[in-house]
Design a protein around this motif. Structure first.
Motif, PDB file in Angstrom:
ATOM      1  N   ASN A 162      41.035  51.759  30.310  1.00 47.90           N
ATOM      2  CA  ASN A 162      40.236  50.958  29.380  1.00 47.90           C
ATOM      3  C   ASN A 162      38.867  51.615  29.200  1.00 47.90           C
ATOM      4  O   ASN A 162      38.069  51.686  30.132  1.00 47.90           O
ATOM      5  CB  ASN A 162      40.076  49.538  29.934  1.00 47.90           C
ATOM      6  N   ILE A 195      33.496  47.584  29.502  1.00 56.29           N
ATOM      7  CA  ILE A 195      34.041  48.049  30.787  1.00 56.29           C
ATOM      8  C   ILE A 195      33.283  49.280  31.275  1.00 56.29           C
ATOM      9  O   ILE A 195      32.973  49.403  32.471  1.00 56.29           O
ATOM     10  CB  ILE A 195      35.551  48.352  30.660  1.00 56.29           C
ATOM     11  N   GLN A 251      35.053  45.460  41.520  1.00 55.74           N
ATOM     12  CA  GLN A 251      35.644  45.442  40.181  1.00 55.74           C
ATOM     13  C   GLN A 251      37.118  45.833  40.213  1.00 55.74           C
ATOM     14  O   GLN A 251      37.934  45.273  39.471  1.00 55.74           O
ATOM     15  CB  GLN A 251      34.866  46.378  39.250  1.00 55.74           C
ATOM     16  N   SER A 274      40.123  43.383  38.940  1.00 52.37           N
ATOM     17  CA  SER A 274      41.056  43.848  37.907  1.00 52.37           C
ATOM     18  C   SER A 274      42.497  43.828  38.414  1.00 52.37           C
ATOM     19  O   SER A 274      43.425  43.513  37.654  1.00 52.37           O
ATOM     20  CB  SER A 274      40.675  45.264  37.455  1.00 52.37           C
ATOM     21  N   HIS A 280      45.018  43.764  35.352  1.00 52.87           N
ATOM     22  CA  HIS A 280      44.468  44.644  34.312  1.00 52.87           C
ATOM     23  C   HIS A 280      44.414  46.072  34.865  1.00 52.87           C
ATOM     24  O   HIS A 280      43.345  46.560  35.260  1.00 52.87           O
ATOM     25  CB  HIS A 280      43.090  44.165  33.876  1.00 52.87           C
ATOM     26  N   GLU A 322      41.943  48.693  33.468  1.00 50.83           N
ATOM     27  CA  GLU A 322      40.573  48.590  33.978  1.00 50.83           C
ATOM     28  C   GLU A 322      40.473  49.178  35.383  1.00 50.83           C
ATOM     29  O   GLU A 322      39.463  49.813  35.740  1.00 50.83           O
ATOM     30  CB  GLU A 322      40.125  47.127  33.995  1.00 50.83           C
ATOM     31  N   THR A 378      39.970  52.846  35.186  1.00 50.46           N
ATOM     32  CA  THR A 378      38.624  53.188  34.702  1.00 50.46           C
ATOM     33  C   THR A 378      37.635  53.206  35.859  1.00 50.46           C
ATOM     34  O   THR A 378      36.861  54.160  36.021  1.00 50.46           O
ATOM     35  CB  THR A 378      38.159  52.172  33.644  1.00 50.46           C
TER      36      THR A 378
END
Length: 540
Positions: A55, A60, A224, A228, A233, A236, A239
């Motif tokens: 992402n 983000i 994070q 995620s 996700h 993410e 990332t």
């Protein structure tokens, strides 16, 4: 000749014992399709697919940049404090300030024991203890990094100082130099480059460790990644992982470049630049902690926090409980069983990573890729070299806990997912270290084999492997020692062993259980240290 014969046999026996231990660890797992979640393979496909489709939205990316700075700030502050601890305790533990009498030996032993205790407990365990003591403060992450890293660095500093040759020191003593003068003009100039080199390596490790402080709610990239993953996700997740890999690679490049410049006699602009960068990072990190995070050091010693800490440690020692866990045979039996599982997990992990290393290490060596070692090169050698080296970076840059967070989506809880997570992280480290051993190999005996008509396989089997195997065994044992410390944290996400029970005991406020589990964990780490040290001496 008899001594050489005995040494050769000792190495052979050690190799057989290590292989046998790995095979024994495999029997701890019931190998069947029941190891996987029902949708495990579908989840694996989604995770791999997201790897190529991270992402990259503005929100983000901005969040990733902010989280990267938090991770970096905690790492800089924690490792900075660790250097102070290591410098003081390392000098005292080296014994260079003490006489050779009974008192000097006793003091040296005490300070080495303190360093051993600090480094035996993993930084995430320290973080949980500090959070339970004085809440979610950035200082929980900073102190949690500083104590074990201070113990590790201090032990290395002590060994470096103790191993300094006596000749230059005796020359200074003959001039009437004091102990402090001996240190600043004799010991320190000799070991400073080695100290700096290892400190930079620990800083790289500190960034990874800082990232996993998320597990106790202290923010950063790991936090994070965890959020995620909980929301599924995966784009993410990658990332944030790529940002973590980037800063680890940059620190690794900075470290290697600085070491190269320090080894040259001529001055280079990169050395003062690195000094200014270090000062800038320290100022930036502490400014963030004080100004943005508004973390007050004095608040740690508030009446409220001291009351919490007093209650927490009292409960850990079983005060106020009718029957503390360490007086209960059933609790001991469970703890010993979990310790046994943790030992098997660590052996399985180092076995998996060793197998992967052996399968990839030769193509990953630069002198094999360019044909200088085997006197033959192939057009695809540089392609395989680049891909394997990239996999090493990718593997070691992702912390064990992050690997475990993803793997637990595929495998059911148990020691196997923990072993795989530990193996994936250590594969990159072990592969890099062993590839460098091959690159530093004396090529003359190998070239003699090549010139006599030996095939490439024979050259590698009879020329390369026997020469590098002792160093390989040394690194394998060292990484097993490190893995033993780390087994507890992969259990926090359901990967079995002492860590899983430790997390449950923290969640249910069974603090005397925590004391018992920590005792078993520390004993296991110390036993691993002893076995590893003995085995490394056997290899030499």
């Amino acid at each position: 000749m008899a001594k050489t014969f005995t040494k050769t046999h000792q190495k052979s026996y050690l190799t057989i014992i290590l292989i046998g231990a790995f095979i024994w660890s495999l029997f701890s797992v019931q190998w069947s399709s029941e190891l996987f979640h029902a949708g495990g393979f579908a989840t694996l496909f989604q995770i791999v697919q997201a790897l190529f489709q991270p992402n990259l939205s503005a929100d983000i990316l901005l969040l990733a940049v902010r989280s990267t700075w938090i991770t970096l700030s905690y790492a800089v502050a924690g490792v900075g404090l660790a250097i102070v601890i290591a410098f003081v305790l390392g000098i005292l533990a080296s014994g260079i300030f003490f006489d050779d009498g009974r008192l000097g030996i006793t003091l040296k032993t005490i300070f080495r024991a303190i360093l051993g205790f600090l480094r035996a407990i993993h930084e995430l365990v320290w973080a949980l203890i500090f959070v339970a003591s004085f809440g979610l403060s950035p200082y929980a992450a900073i102190f949690a990094l500083a104590l074990p890293f201070g113990g590790i660095l201090g032990r290395i500093f002590a060994d470096m100082l103790a191993d300094v040759q006596e000749a230059p020191i005796q020359a200074l003593k003959s001039t009437g130099a004091s102990k402090w003068q001996l240190f600043f003009y004799g010991y320190f100039p000799i070991v400073k480059t080695g100290m700096l080199s290892y400190t930079m390596y620990r800083f790289e490790c500190g960034i990874r460790s800082s990232a996993i402080m998320s597990f106790v709610g202290l923010g950063g990239l790991g936090y994070q990644i965890q959020l995620s993953l909980d929301d599924l996700h995966y784009d993410e997740v990658w990332t944030f992982i790529f940002f973590l890999i980037t800063i680890v690679v940059l620190v690794d490049w900075w470290s290697s470049h600085l070491r190269n410049k320090l080894n040259h006699y001529s001055k280079h602009w990169f050395v003062p630049f690195s000094t200014l960068l270090t000062i800038g990072l320290l100022i930036g990190a502490w400014s963030y902690i004080y100004i943005i995070d508004k973390a007050s050091f004095l608040e740690l010693f508030s009446e409220r926090n001291l009351s919490f800490a007093k209650k927490f440690f009292a409960n850990m020692f079983g005060l106020g409980e009718e029957e503390p866990a360490f007086f209960d045979w059933a609790s001991w039996k469970n703890a010993i069983s979990l310790t046994y599982d943790t030992l098997q997990m660590s052996i399985m992990a180092i076995g998996f990573s060793t197998i992967l290393m052996f399968l990839t290490v030769l193509p990953a060596a630069r002198n094999v890729a360019n044909g200088r070692l085997t006197l033959s090169g192939r057009w695809y050698s540089w392609i395989s070299f680049s891909l394997i080296r990239l996999s090493y970076i990718f593997s070691r840059a992702i912390p064990e806990l992050v690997w475990a967070m993803m793997i637990i989506f595929i495998f059911k809880p148990g020691i196997l997912p923990g072993a795989i997570a530990l193996a994936l992280h250590n594969f990159g480290i072990l592969g890099k270290l062993c590839a460098e051993v091959v690159e530093d190999l004396d090529a003359r005996p190998v070239r003699h084999l090549a010139s006599s008509g030996a095939s490439k396989g024979q050259i590698l089997l009879y020329g390369v492997v026997p020469s590098v195997l002792p160093r390989f065994l040394t690194y394998i044992l060292y990484r097993w020692e490190v893995i033993m410390r780390t087994t507890i944290i992969v259990g926090f996400v359901g990967a079995g062993g002492l860590g899983q029970q430790f997390k449950l005991s923290m969640s249910f406020f069974h603090y005397s259980d925590i004391t018992l589990l920590l005792f078993c964990y520390i004993i296991l780490v110390w036993i691993a240290d002893f076995i590893s040290e003995w085995a490394r001496k056997t290899v030499k």
